[in-house]
Design an enzyme around this catalytic site. Structure first.
Site, PDB file in Angstrom:
ATOM      1  N   LYS A  34      44.164  47.962  52.246  1.00 19.36           N
ATOM      2  CA  LYS A  34      45.492  47.361  52.076  1.00 19.36           C
ATOM      3  C   LYS A  34      46.200  47.940  50.853  1.00 19.36           C
ATOM      4  O   LYS A  34      47.395  48.188  50.875  1.00 19.36           O
ATOM      5  CB  LYS A  34      45.383  45.838  51.894  1.00 19.36           C
TER       6      LYS A  34
ATOM      7  N   HIS B 290      41.612  46.088  45.103  1.00 19.25           N
ATOM      8  CA  HIS B 290      42.531  46.984  45.812  1.00 19.25           C
ATOM      9  C   HIS B 290      42.596  48.308  45.058  1.00 19.25           C
ATOM     10  O   HIS B 290      42.777  48.326  43.850  1.00 19.25           O
ATOM     11  CB  HIS B 290      43.916  46.343  45.920  1.00 19.25           C
TER      12      HIS B 290
HETATM   13 MG    MG Z   1      38.519  45.453  48.534  1.00 17.86          MG
END
Ligand code: MG
Ligand code: IMP
Length: 426
Positions: A16, A41
């Site tokens: 993502k 992330h």
């Molecule tokens: Mg992750």
């Protein structure tokens, strides 16, 4: 301009971060809507790896970033994240919603105790579950409390008493905990993070009213959603696109686009059913190619084939309008490549994801085998990144087109490498 939600369609780690980074170039505001330091992330920019745990990745582009009310925020970890960005010369404009909850040591102790007992679900041990538990029990501490720390004393006392009782009665752990210590910690948090506390709901609504572009960044994945995921092997928040509206404080009609992100295969960290889990040695090969180790915990991820039944379920739950497929490069030179079309359970074939974990545990995948693809040449890469999908090897195009038919949803982005620019737009 619209509000766009980016949501994971599997068990997290779909990539993502990379997709959010890519589309956030023109964003006015970027908002994380649930979870906390359990998330990891990653964005790769000119070979350098940036890891985010709380902050929306758009911080890297100097955007105004927000942490919404549905989050549980670890102040110590958030400060570290801010410091490491500062060292890179990035001073993000940040707003933390006053309604977001603070992760305290007591929450981390409880998470640690449960995992150390060997009976846990394999959490990240970041105190996420206990913080949400205390929030629901109405003994949580919020960022807005930082201006009136003395007035929340009875709530703090209650949560400390609860923690002591749980630690001693459930885990047989005796600890000294006192309210003064926590109060002092909160004063420190107030002095360092107090300046960022604001009203994210108002900010987002006003930005949208003015025609601004707002990105709502999810964490974990749909199959880890506390309601719709593989309970109890889930995280403790709602991870879906619907939850974004509630956490941020916008009406559902304000969201224009929902981008669902999925890997070209599947991974899962922690315990719980995983119908398409790969056998060795393929599992290890893909794990190494895809560097499938947790960003937050370093744990090796379990690796599996693409599960169209599960991803279709996630597309339905989120109302996904377009799909991004990531890490196709990590499946190169694997032949054949399998895709799960359906499950077989009690002698019957099912094409919908079972709502009961007891049924899911009995599901055996029904696979189709597709021809694998080789590595892309530099020339093919350059051509494909101009938006020419036809420049990709035929087998890879066939794979993407096959998934698109199975998912009944347009695949708009195909990520062919870790770097920011390595995305083919279709
Ligand atoms: Mg992750
Ligand atoms: P928790 O969110 O730390 O409570 O962990 C609950 C479950 O969600 C465990 O199986 C974790 O491995 C998983 N999990 C939590 N955050 C992430 C993530 O960001 N990526 C992948 N799995 C996650």
């Amino acid at each position: 301009m619209p509000a766009v939600v980016i949501v994971g369609l599997q068990w997290g780690d779909e990539g993502k971060g990379k997709i959010v980074d890519f589309i956030s170039e023109n964003a006015d505001l970027a908002v994380r809507y649930q979870g906390g330091a359990n998330a990891g992330h990653t964005v790769v920019l000119n070979g350098k790896i940036y890891r985010f745990h709380h902050l929306p990745v758009a911080a890297l582009r100097g955007k105004h970033v927000c942490l919404a009310s549905g989050m549980v925020i670890d102040p110590v970890k958030l400060l570290k994240e801010l410091e490491s960005l500062n060292r890179e010369g990035i001073q993000p404009k940040l707003t933390i919603d006053g309604k977001a909850h603070i992760v305290l040591d007591i929450h981390k102790m409880l998470d640690e105790a449960e995992e150390s007992s060997g009976k846990g679900v394999g959490t990240t041990r970041m105190g996420i579950g206990p913080t949400y538990t205390y929030k629901s029990a109405r003994v949580g501490i919020r960022f807005s409390d930082l201006v009136e720390i003395e007035s929340i004393r009875s709530r703090l006392e209650k949560s400390i008493t609860m923690t002591k009782a749980l630690l001693s009665d459930v885990y047989n752990i005796k600890v000294e905990l006192d309210v003064e210590h926590v109060t002092q910690f909160l004063h420190e948090v107030a002095s360092k993070l107090g300046k960022y506390v604001g009203d994210v709901a108002r900010l987002v609504n006003e930005t949208l009213d003015k025609g601004g572009f707002v990105i709502l960044e999810g964490a974990q994945g749909t199959l880890l959603d506390i309601d719709h995921g593989t309970y109890p092997f889930v995280t403790s928040s709602n991870t879906t696109a619907g939850a974004a509206c509630n956490s941020v404080g916008i009406g559902p009609k304000r969201v224009d686009e929902i981008i669902g992100v999925t890997k070209a295969y599947t991974t899962r960290v922690g315990k719980g059913p995983f119908p398409t889990e790969m056998e060795e040695p393929v599992a290890s090969i893909v794990r190494e190619k895809g560097k499938e180790y947790g960003t937050t915990t370093g744990r090796p991820r379990r690796v599996g084939w693409f599960d169209a039944v599960a991803v279709r379920y996630s597309i339905m739950l989120n109302g996904v309008t377009s799909v991004a497929v990531t890490k196709v490069d990590c499946l190169t030179n694997i032949d054949p490549v399998k895709v799960c079309l359906a499950y077989e359970v009690n002698g019957q074939e099912v094409k919908t994801f079972p709502s009961s974990l007891h049924v899911l545990e009995k599901c055996k995948p029904v696979y189709v085998e597709l021809e694998g693809w080789r590595e892309l040449s530099e020339k093919e890469k350059v051509e494909a990144l101009k938006g020419n999908f036809d420049a990709l090897p035929k087998q890879l195009r066939d794979y993407i087109e096959f998934l698109e038919k199975l998912l009944v949803c347009p695949i708009k982005y195909v990520s062919i490498g870790a770097e920011r620019r390595e995305i083919v737009i279709r």
